[in-house]
Design a protein around this motif. Structure first.
Motif, PDB file in Angstrom:
ATOM      1  N   ALA A 386       0.805  -1.185   0.049  1.00 48.27           N
ATOM      2  CA  ALA A 386      -0.026  -0.177   0.030  1.00 48.27           C
ATOM      3  C   ALA A 386       1.041   1.388   0.084  1.00 48.27           C
ATOM      4  O   ALA A 386       0.498   2.179  -0.330  1.00 48.27           O
ATOM      5  CB  ALA A 386      -0.858   0.091   1.092  1.00 48.27           C
ATOM      6  N   PHE A 387       2.124   1.157   0.385  1.00 42.77           N
ATOM      7  CA  PHE A 387       2.933   2.473   0.510  1.00 42.77           C
ATOM      8  C   PHE A 387       4.314   1.770   0.402  1.00 42.77           C
ATOM      9  O   PHE A 387       4.775   0.561   0.794  1.00 42.77           O
ATOM     10  CB  PHE A 387       3.002   3.104   1.850  1.00 42.77           C
ATOM     11  N   ALA A 388       5.236   2.281  -0.366  1.00 48.10           N
ATOM     12  CA  ALA A 388       6.598   2.029  -0.530  1.00 48.10           C
ATOM     13  C   ALA A 388       7.444   3.166  -1.046  1.00 48.10           C
ATOM     14  O   ALA A 388       7.050   4.209  -1.214  1.00 48.10           O
ATOM     15  CB  ALA A 388       6.660   1.154  -1.792  1.00 48.10           C
ATOM     16  N   GLN A 389       8.824   3.204  -0.814  1.00 47.82           N
ATOM     17  CA  GLN A 389       9.732   4.099  -1.047  1.00 47.82           C
ATOM     18  C   GLN A 389      10.511   3.484  -2.347  1.00 47.82           C
ATOM     19  O   GLN A 389       9.966   3.437  -3.328  1.00 47.82           O
ATOM     20  CB  GLN A 389      10.751   4.434   0.152  1.00 47.82           C
ATOM     21  N   LYS A 390      11.620   3.180  -2.072  1.00 45.78           N
ATOM     22  CA  LYS A 390      12.394   2.521  -3.236  1.00 45.78           C
ATOM     23  C   LYS A 390      13.388   1.601  -2.661  1.00 45.78           C
ATOM     24  O   LYS A 390      14.155   1.680  -1.564  1.00 45.78           O
ATOM     25  CB  LYS A 390      13.013   3.371  -4.274  1.00 45.78           C
ATOM     26  N   GLY A 391      13.957   0.740  -3.615  1.00 45.25           N
ATOM     27  CA  GLY A 391      14.920  -0.328  -3.072  1.00 45.25           C
ATOM     28  C   GLY A 391      14.742  -1.610  -2.980  1.00 45.25           C
ATOM     29  O   GLY A 391      15.673  -2.571  -3.376  1.00 45.25           O
ATOM     30  N   ASN A 392      13.456  -2.058  -2.355  1.00 43.41           N
ATOM     31  CA  ASN A 392      13.261  -3.434  -2.461  1.00 43.41           C
ATOM     32  C   ASN A 392      13.101  -3.970  -3.809  1.00 43.41           C
ATOM     33  O   ASN A 392      12.771  -3.386  -4.817  1.00 43.41           O
ATOM     34  CB  ASN A 392      11.807  -3.679  -1.756  1.00 43.41           C
ATOM     35  N   THR A 393      13.146  -5.146  -3.898  1.00 46.17           N
ATOM     36  CA  THR A 393      13.071  -6.020  -5.006  1.00 46.17           C
ATOM     37  C   THR A 393      11.613  -6.411  -5.324  1.00 46.17           C
ATOM     38  O   THR A 393      10.865  -6.960  -4.563  1.00 46.17           O
ATOM     39  CB  THR A 393      13.769  -7.397  -5.126  1.00 46.17           C
ATOM     40  N   TYR A 394      11.246  -6.035  -6.767  1.00 47.04           N
ATOM     41  CA  TYR A 394       9.836  -6.230  -6.944  1.00 47.04           C
ATOM     42  C   TYR A 394       9.533  -7.004  -8.163  1.00 47.04           C
ATOM     43  O   TYR A 394      10.574  -7.314  -9.068  1.00 47.04           O
ATOM     44  CB  TYR A 394       9.256  -4.858  -7.474  1.00 47.04           C
ATOM     45  N   VAL A 508      11.828  -3.723   5.084  1.00 45.33           N
ATOM     46  CA  VAL A 508      10.642  -3.119   4.184  1.00 45.33           C
ATOM     47  C   VAL A 508      11.048  -1.655   3.892  1.00 45.33           C
ATOM     48  O   VAL A 508      11.246  -0.805   4.747  1.00 45.33           O
ATOM     49  CB  VAL A 508       9.563  -3.278   4.821  1.00 45.33           C
ATOM     50  N   ASP A 509      11.131  -1.418   2.791  1.00 44.04           N
ATOM     51  CA  ASP A 509      11.566   0.045   2.033  1.00 44.04           C
ATOM     52  C   ASP A 509      10.660   1.057   2.875  1.00 44.04           C
ATOM     53  O   ASP A 509      10.881   2.116   3.015  1.00 44.04           O
ATOM     54  CB  ASP A 509      12.026   0.112   0.836  1.00 44.04           C
ATOM     55  N   GLY A 510       9.512   0.716   2.696  1.00 40.99           N
ATOM     56  CA  GLY A 510       8.561   1.645   2.910  1.00 40.99           C
ATOM     57  C   GLY A 510       8.451   2.414   4.384  1.00 40.99           C
ATOM     58  O   GLY A 510       7.803   3.536   4.654  1.00 40.99           O
ATOM     59  N   LEU A 511       9.375   1.601   5.163  1.00 46.08           N
ATOM     60  CA  LEU A 511       9.231   2.235   6.693  1.00 46.08           C
ATOM     61  C   LEU A 511      10.621   2.485   7.022  1.00 46.08           C
ATOM     62  O   LEU A 511      10.973   2.927   8.258  1.00 46.08           O
ATOM     63  CB  LEU A 511       8.697   0.830   7.788  1.00 46.08           C
ATOM     64  N   ALA A 512      11.518   2.546   6.068  1.00 46.33           N
ATOM     65  CA  ALA A 512      12.893   2.925   6.466  1.00 46.33           C
ATOM     66  C   ALA A 512      13.089   4.372   6.511  1.00 46.33           C
ATOM     67  O   ALA A 512      12.365   5.126   6.031  1.00 46.33           O
ATOM     68  CB  ALA A 512      13.948   2.479   5.368  1.00 46.33           C
TER      69      ALA A 512
END
Length: 568
Positions: A386-394, A508-512
């Protein structure tokens, strides 16, 4: 005001009036005769006895003293004063000792009543104001984001997966024109400068019986969980008004609260309950759910502690999917956290805090399911973040089947589960008091990360130059801080230097952290900062962050932040 309070205040008002009358009576004046004086004297004394100003014994004493003085006056042949026009009599003498006693008793009763009801006592406030505390802060910030040459705009490393997944209808991946014109990307090569504002206002209330409650509102460009910054000139520009969000709302219970032990429970939306650095969590993240913490001193200077909690990350919409008659099964996402550690004071000037934590996310990873070509909705869509920033693999979430001449719609989900093991430590040295030297650090590893398992999916980012997948699942932070532990007086100062290394799928990049490297994971680099107090409640800060990507296409950014903050 209650009827009882009204009557009490009337009695006090009468008492004050009688006191003023008694005080004004000259000590040498005397009534004509006891007979003339008795009616008015009795009326006054009866009122005073009835209101509790004096006792019946005191009233009888006053009458006897007045009669004795009347007799003495008559013996001297002194004339009686003429009666008033309406025929009433007046008392012109009260003994000095009685007047003083009246003053003391009436004053005591008035002040006691005023203090109890909070209506007239000086330097006091209504009782409820003593249980409520307001606090807040306002921060102005200049931020410059500077990109060196060599970044790769338009690469899949720069795709804004958060903005893409927010589209109401996914993009047809079989339409090359749509792919070229509709996929959102991050800016990676155009420098930006902006002024930003953060305003927060909170209130806490003591409910008694060891319960407290509180809430806080804050600014923000959106409902992002990792930032309360509002870019000035944003939200449409032209001095448009800015949004205010509910940032905190909780109920807290201190079941045990002693110097050597404690046990507390919090429910609602509250501050991070764990001991942490900004490697895993952004400072602004508010936790939704319930958390419990306990501590117990087992030896002098040694106090182990434990914190556990359950937090809903995503709750499936009641009508998902709203456009289909057959609804999607619930796929709620949760975070479960547990941390154990201890504080330790090995020497007078040394304090140590150590902890190990395990953060387990449930259902946060993407779920691939069969879908029909041309179908705009699919059950797997609910598994995208529902929310993300950047960096995780998709990875792509739809395995489309059927008529491939129709649209190949796709959303993206996280390619790995997240079961994070974190080790956190801090050491404070106060041998140079009032200057403190602090070293802190954190290590994190995603125990669920597996390159072999991830390669089974249609991965979209974090590939090396040769085409192989290059993501990782570990991270660490090291930091040194020197200065005043709290900026409480003018010219108090503090400086810090840190190095951060956080691979793509460690957390999880969305909470970093939302500031370092423009937010998210897959970043490494240096942070240098300092703060200076301009007053007891005002300070300024300057920070420089230099970040580079770890995996995938080259990406670098230098960020400069200059702040001034006021708290109240």
């Amino acid at each position: 005001m209650t009827e009882g309070n009204k009557l009490t205040r009337r009695g006090l008002t009468l008492a004050v009036s009688l006191l003023a009358l008694a005080t004004a009576m000259p000590a040498t004046a005397m009534p004509a005769t006891a007979a003339e004086t008795a009616p008015s004297t009795l009326s006054m004394l009866e009122a005073m006895v009835a209101s509790g100003v004096i006792t019946q014994t005191q009233a009888t004493s006053i009458l006897k003293d007045a009669e004795a003085r009347d007799a003495a006056r008559a013996a001297r042949g002194e004339p009686a004063p003429a009666p008033s026009a309406d025929g009433t009599k007046r008392v012109t003498y009260v003994p000095e000792i009685v007047k003083q006693q009246l003053r003391d008793e009436i004053k005591g009763q008035v002040m006691a009543q005023a203090k109890a009801e909070k209506w007239a006592a000086p330097n006091t406030h209504p009782e409820w104001t003593e249980r409520i505390r307001f606090k807040g802060d306002i921060r102005g910030r200049y931020e410059g984001d500077y990109y060196p040459n060599g970044n790769a705009p338009g690469s899949f490393e720069a795709v804004n997966f958060n903005a893409y997944n927010a589209l109401s209808t996914p993009i047809d991946h079989g339409d090359l024109t749509a792919l070229a014109t509709k996929i959102p990307y991050y800016n990676v090569d155009q420098n930006r400068e902006r002024f930003r504002l953060r305003a927060r206002l909170g209130v806490e209330a003591d409910l008694g019986d060891d319960f407290t409650t509180g809430m806080r509102i804050a600014t923000g460009d959106g409902n992002s969980p990792v930032s309360t910054n509002q870019s000035l000139g944003g939200s449409g520009g032209n001095f448009s008004k800015y949004q205010i969000w509910l940032d905190r709302a909780f109920i807290h219970w201190d079941a045990v609260k002693d110097a050597d032990k404690g046990l507390s429970v919090t429910i609602g939306r509250f501050d991070n309950p764990f001991f942490f650095t900004d490697l895993i969590w952004d400072d602004d993240v508010g936790f939704d759910g319930i958390a419990a913490s306990g501590r117990y001193e087992v030896a002098t200077g040694v106090t182990p502690f434990v914190t556990v909690g359950a937090f809903p990350v995503y709750n499936t919409d009641l009508n998902l999917s709203s456009t289909e008659t057959t609804k999607v099964a619930s796929r709620d996402k949760w975070l479960y956290g547990a941390q154990a550690g201890t504080t330790w004071k090995p020497a007078e000037d040394v304090n140590v805090k150590l902890a190990a934590a395990y953060y387990r996310y449930s259902n946060v990873e993407g779920q691939v399911e069969d879908c029909l070509y041309g179908q705009t909705t699919c059950a797997s869509d609910a598994s995208r973040p529902a929310f993300a920033q950047k960096g995780n693999t998709y990875m792509t979430l739809r395995h489309n089947i059927g008529d491939n001449t129709k649209a190949d719609y796709q959303y993206y989900g996280l390619a790995t589960p997240f079961h994070e093991l974190a080790l956190t430590a801090r050491l404070d040295y106060d041998g140079f008091e009032p200057i403190r030297i602090t070293t802190d650090g954190e290590y994190v590893r995603n125990l669920a990360f597996s390159k072999a398992k991830m390669l089974r999916y249609d991965l979209q980012n974090n590939f090396n130059g040769g085409g192989g997948y290059d993501g990782g699942g570990t991270g660490y932070l090291m930091r040194l801080t020197v200065g005043k532990p709290k900026l409480a007086e003018r010219w108090d100062w503090s400086v810090n230097l840190a190095y951060k290394y956080l691979e793509s799928d460690a957390v999880v990049d969305g909470l970093a952290d939302s500031d370092f490297g423009m937010g998210g994971t897959n970043l490494k680099g240096t942070i240098l900062g300092g703060s200076l107090a301009l007053g007891k409640n005002v300070w300024t800060g300057l920070r420089w962050m230099s970040a580079d990507s770890i995996a995938g296409q080259p990406f670098s950014v230098d960020t400069v932040q200059a702040d001034i903050t006021a708290r109240f």
